[in-house]
Design a protein around this motif. Structure first.
Motif, PDB file in Angstrom:
ATOM      1  N   ARG A   1       0.840  -1.202   0.000  1.00  0.00           N
ATOM      2  CA  ARG A   1       0.000   0.000   0.000  1.00  0.00           C
ATOM      3  C   ARG A   1       0.877   1.255   0.000  1.00  0.00           C
ATOM      4  O   ARG A   1       1.791   1.397   0.807  1.00  0.00           O
ATOM      5  CB  ARG A   1      -0.913   0.011   1.213  1.00  0.00           C
ATOM      6  N   GLY A   2       0.586   2.160  -0.927  1.00  0.00           N
ATOM      7  CA  GLY A   2       1.294   3.429  -1.010  1.00  0.00           C
ATOM      8  C   GLY A   2       2.640   3.377  -1.699  1.00  0.00           C
ATOM      9  O   GLY A   2       3.279   4.421  -1.901  1.00  0.00           O
ATOM     10  N   LEU A   3       3.104   2.179  -2.093  1.00  0.00           N
ATOM     11  CA  LEU A   3       4.407   2.064  -2.750  1.00  0.00           C
ATOM     12  C   LEU A   3       4.267   2.207  -4.262  1.00  0.00           C
ATOM     13  O   LEU A   3       3.258   1.813  -4.855  1.00  0.00           O
ATOM     14  CB  LEU A   3       5.039   0.703  -2.445  1.00  0.00           C
ATOM     15  N   LYS A   4       5.297   2.776  -4.879  1.00  0.00           N
ATOM     16  CA  LYS A   4       5.368   2.810  -6.334  1.00  0.00           C
ATOM     17  C   LYS A   4       5.972   1.488  -6.805  1.00  0.00           C
ATOM     18  O   LYS A   4       7.149   1.201  -6.523  1.00  0.00           O
ATOM     19  CB  LYS A   4       6.210   3.990  -6.823  1.00  0.00           C
ATOM     20  N   VAL A   5       5.155   0.689  -7.494  1.00  0.00           N
ATOM     21  CA  VAL A   5       5.538  -0.669  -7.877  1.00  0.00           C
ATOM     22  C   VAL A   5       5.633  -0.772  -9.392  1.00  0.00           C
ATOM     23  O   VAL A   5       4.720  -0.363 -10.118  1.00  0.00           O
ATOM     24  CB  VAL A   5       4.516  -1.704  -7.353  1.00  0.00           C
TER      25      VAL A   5
ATOM     26  N   CYS B   1       4.352  -8.094 -17.013  1.00  0.00           N
ATOM     27  CA  CYS B   1       3.084  -8.127 -16.280  1.00  0.00           C
ATOM     28  C   CYS B   1       2.117  -9.162 -16.817  1.00  0.00           C
ATOM     29  O   CYS B   1       1.122  -9.484 -16.159  1.00  0.00           O
ATOM     30  CB  CYS B   1       2.425  -6.745 -16.302  1.00  0.00           C
ATOM     31  N   GLY B   2       2.397  -9.709 -18.014  1.00  0.00           N
ATOM     32  CA  GLY B   2       1.481 -10.699 -18.569  1.00  0.00           C
ATOM     33  C   GLY B   2       0.079 -10.125 -18.692  1.00  0.00           C
ATOM     34  O   GLY B   2      -0.108  -8.977 -19.093  1.00  0.00           O
ATOM     35  N   ILE B   3      -0.923 -10.899 -18.302  1.00  0.00           N
ATOM     36  CA  ILE B   3      -2.317 -10.464 -18.438  1.00  0.00           C
ATOM     37  C   ILE B   3      -2.797  -9.695 -17.209  1.00  0.00           C
ATOM     38  O   ILE B   3      -3.985  -9.399 -17.091  1.00  0.00           O
ATOM     39  CB  ILE B   3      -3.246 -11.653 -18.711  1.00  0.00           C
ATOM     40  N   GLY B   4      -1.884  -9.378 -16.285  1.00  0.00           N
ATOM     41  CA  GLY B   4      -2.222  -8.500 -15.177  1.00  0.00           C
ATOM     42  C   GLY B   4      -2.731  -9.171 -13.915  1.00  0.00           C
ATOM     43  O   GLY B   4      -3.270  -8.499 -13.037  1.00  0.00           O
ATOM     44  N   THR B   5      -2.519 -10.483 -13.784  1.00  0.00           N
ATOM     45  CA  THR B   5      -3.061 -11.194 -12.624  1.00  0.00           C
ATOM     46  C   THR B   5      -2.400 -10.751 -11.330  1.00  0.00           C
ATOM     47  O   THR B   5      -3.084 -10.359 -10.374  1.00  0.00           O
ATOM     48  CB  THR B   5      -2.898 -12.714 -12.806  1.00  0.00           C
ATOM     49  N   ASP B   6      -1.072 -10.807 -11.259  1.00  0.00           N
ATOM     50  CA  ASP B   6      -0.383 -10.343 -10.058  1.00  0.00           C
ATOM     51  C   ASP B   6      -0.511  -8.827  -9.918  1.00  0.00           C
ATOM     52  O   ASP B   6      -0.646  -8.298  -8.804  1.00  0.00           O
ATOM     53  CB  ASP B   6       1.095 -10.737 -10.085  1.00  0.00           C
ATOM     54  N   GLY B   7      -0.494  -8.126 -11.039  1.00  0.00           N
ATOM     55  CA  GLY B   7      -0.637  -6.677 -10.999  1.00  0.00           C
ATOM     56  C   GLY B   7      -1.925  -6.251 -10.324  1.00  0.00           C
ATOM     57  O   GLY B   7      -1.957  -5.266  -9.567  1.00  0.00           O
ATOM     58  N   ALA B   8      -2.993  -6.997 -10.568  1.00  0.00           N
ATOM     59  CA  ALA B   8      -4.274  -6.678  -9.939  1.00  0.00           C
ATOM     60  C   ALA B   8      -4.194  -6.798  -8.427  1.00  0.00           C
ATOM     61  O   ALA B   8      -4.836  -6.027  -7.698  1.00  0.00           O
ATOM     62  CB  ALA B   8      -5.365  -7.603 -10.487  1.00  0.00           C
ATOM     63  N   GLN B   9      -3.389  -7.729  -7.940  1.00  0.00           N
ATOM     64  CA  GLN B   9      -3.260  -7.898  -6.486  1.00  0.00           C
ATOM     65  C   GLN B   9      -2.523  -6.709  -5.874  1.00  0.00           C
ATOM     66  O   GLN B   9      -2.862  -6.244  -4.780  1.00  0.00           O
ATOM     67  CB  GLN B   9      -2.531  -9.201  -6.162  1.00  0.00           C
ATOM     68  N   PHE B  10      -1.503  -6.200  -6.571  1.00  0.00           N
ATOM     69  CA  PHE B  10      -0.815  -4.997  -6.104  1.00  0.00           C
ATOM     70  C   PHE B  10      -1.774  -3.804  -6.074  1.00  0.00           C
ATOM     71  O   PHE B  10      -1.814  -3.037  -5.110  1.00  0.00           O
ATOM     72  CB  PHE B  10       0.375  -4.668  -7.013  1.00  0.00           C
ATOM     73  N   ALA B  11      -2.548  -3.653  -7.150  1.00  0.00           N
ATOM     74  CA  ALA B  11      -3.476  -2.523  -7.235  1.00  0.00           C
ATOM     75  C   ALA B  11      -4.553  -2.610  -6.153  1.00  0.00           C
ATOM     76  O   ALA B  11      -4.900  -1.603  -5.528  1.00  0.00           O
ATOM     77  CB  ALA B  11      -4.109  -2.479  -8.626  1.00  0.00           C
ATOM     78  N   LYS B  12      -5.081  -3.795  -5.919  1.00  0.00           N
ATOM     79  CA  LYS B  12      -6.093  -3.974  -4.872  1.00  0.00           C
ATOM     80  C   LYS B  12      -5.535  -3.649  -3.493  1.00  0.00           C
ATOM     81  O   LYS B  12      -6.265  -3.194  -2.613  1.00  0.00           O
ATOM     82  CB  LYS B  12      -6.611  -5.421  -4.888  1.00  0.00           C
TER      83      LYS B  12
ATOM     84  N   GLY C   1      -3.481  -1.338  -2.867  1.00  0.00           N
ATOM     85  CA  GLY C   1      -3.264   0.092  -2.740  1.00  0.00           C
ATOM     86  C   GLY C   1      -1.935   0.590  -3.259  1.00  0.00           C
ATOM     87  O   GLY C   1      -1.531   1.722  -2.969  1.00  0.00           O
ATOM     88  N   ALA C   2      -1.230  -0.228  -4.045  1.00  0.00           N
ATOM     89  CA  ALA C   2       0.032   0.215  -4.633  1.00  0.00           C
ATOM     90  C   ALA C   2      -0.224   1.146  -5.817  1.00  0.00           C
ATOM     91  O   ALA C   2      -1.271   1.076  -6.467  1.00  0.00           O
ATOM     92  CB  ALA C   2       0.843  -0.991  -5.104  1.00  0.00           C
ATOM     93  N   ASP C   3       0.732   2.021  -6.084  1.00  0.00           N
ATOM     94  CA  ASP C   3       0.749   2.842  -7.295  1.00  0.00           C
ATOM     95  C   ASP C   3       1.454   1.997  -8.347  1.00  0.00           C
ATOM     96  O   ASP C   3       2.687   1.959  -8.425  1.00  0.00           O
ATOM     97  CB  ASP C   3       1.499   4.145  -7.013  1.00  0.00           C
ATOM     98  N   TYR C   4       0.673   1.305  -9.167  1.00  0.00           N
ATOM     99  CA  TYR C   4       1.184   0.189  -9.971  1.00  0.00           C
ATOM    100  C   TYR C   4       1.442   0.571 -11.430  1.00  0.00           C
ATOM    101  O   TYR C   4       0.628   1.232 -12.074  1.00  0.00           O
ATOM    102  CB  TYR C   4       0.177  -0.964  -9.937  1.00  0.00           C
ATOM    103  N   THR C   5       2.589   0.113 -11.934  1.00  0.00           N
ATOM    104  CA  THR C   5       2.931   0.208 -13.351  1.00  0.00           C
ATOM    105  C   THR C   5       3.352  -1.172 -13.839  1.00  0.00           C
ATOM    106  O   THR C   5       4.183  -1.834 -13.202  1.00  0.00           O
ATOM    107  CB  THR C   5       4.090   1.195 -13.597  1.00  0.00           C
TER     108      THR C   5
END
Length: 303
Positions: free
Chosen positions: A67-71, A76-87, A89-93
């Motif tokens: 949460r709150g980290l710039k990640v 990223c593939g189809i965004g599966t793990d990325g969605a977990q970071f976003a959920k 509260g990460a600032d996700y790229t």
């Protein structure tokens, strides 16, 4: 630049284009869903499959702590793990070498009303400023890039001082590599010569029949005689995969030698390659065995 270096750059560029073409056609994980690609059902089924098969990922990645980290996620593939970071509260790229993956990842986020930035980018030449991120995450990606040393240097460059890299590479010392790939897969190649043999392998391993037929076609193209390197390529992410590498613990430490602190952990015992008892192992025993012989070598490196 010397002639030798110039030649190596040319070889790497050609190989990278083959890697790009393969993953453009085979976005990571898509073969594990029968749902229409890009639909809500498609993403839900792949997420369920990923965290059922590789249940250790949320523990190893510790999404909840971002949460709150710039990640930045590399690959990223189809965004599966990325969605977990976003959920969390990460600032996700998220970046990926292929446009196909980026398109699907954007759809995944849009369907879940998640915020994130996506772009096509090369791990060996990141288009971000120095010291841009608190965390760089890459799961099962960098062992597919020709110049992994350049990619690790780029990770170090874009991390803030005190930032962390969490990277998973295939483990040379794993049961999956030493026994599953080098022994069982080579020995079982003969079964793929017939349709009945393909069905036997499917029942024993759970590998999709269509995937096994692709492997059989690859074997026929080389008269059943894969080199050790080519056997590894074909045995990791599907027939036609042009590049995969494995790394020992010492090799992983050497790759991340510019970081001030490096910790290694192994996860994921590929139980389908453990005859008879593999599917019966409880998670407690699986975890103990995986900590020594796991297929996934996780590197936690602090800048």
């Amino acid at each position: 630049m010397t002639v030798q270096n110039a030649n190596q750059v040319e070889v790497n560029d050609e190989l990278k284009e083959r890697v790009r073409a393969f993953w453009q056609t085979h976005p990571c994980g898509t073969k594990f869903s029968d749902a229409e690609i890009g639909t809500r059902e498609f993403f839900a089924s792949l997420e369920a499959h990923r965290y059922r098969k590789e249940w250790h990922i949320p523990i190893a990645a510790n999404f909840a702590a971002t949460r709150g980290l710039k990640v930045l996620e590399i690959g990223c593939g189809i965004g599966t793990d990325g969605a977990q970071f976003a959920k969390a509260g990460a600032d996700y790229t998220g970046i990926d070498l292929t446009a196909a993956a980026i398109e699907l990842a954007r759809k995944r986020f849009a369907l879940s009303n998640l915020k994130g930035e996506f772009r096509v980018s090369d791990a060996e030449d990141l288009d971000f400023d120095n010291e841009s991120f608190d965390l760089v995450y890459s799961h099962g990606v960098l062992h597919h890039t020709p110049d992994i040393e350049a990619a690790v240097r780029e990770i170090h460059r874009v991390l803030k001082p005190g930032g962390r890299a969490i990277v998973m590479l295939y483990h040379r010392g794993s049961y999956n590599y030493r026994i599953g790939i080098r022994v069982l897969r080579r020995a079982g190649a003969g079964l793929l010569k017939s349709e009945s043999g393909i069905k036997i392998v499917h029942r024993l391993t759970g590998e999709p029949v269509d995937s096994l037929r692709e492997h059989a076609a690859s074997l026929r193209s080389v008269n059943g005689n894969f080199s050790a390197a080519e056997l590894l390529n074909q045995s990791t992410d599907g027939a036609g995969n042009p590049l995969a590498r494995v790394y020992s613990r010492s090799e992983a430490r050497k790759l991340f030698r510019d970081f001030r602190q490096v910790e290694l952990r192994a996860y994921f015992l590929n139980k389908r390659f453990i005859p008879l008892i593999g599917k019966l192992l409880p998670r407690s025993i699986e975890s103990v065995l995986a900590s020594r012989w796991g297929w996934h070598l996780w590197i936690y490196a602090t800048k």
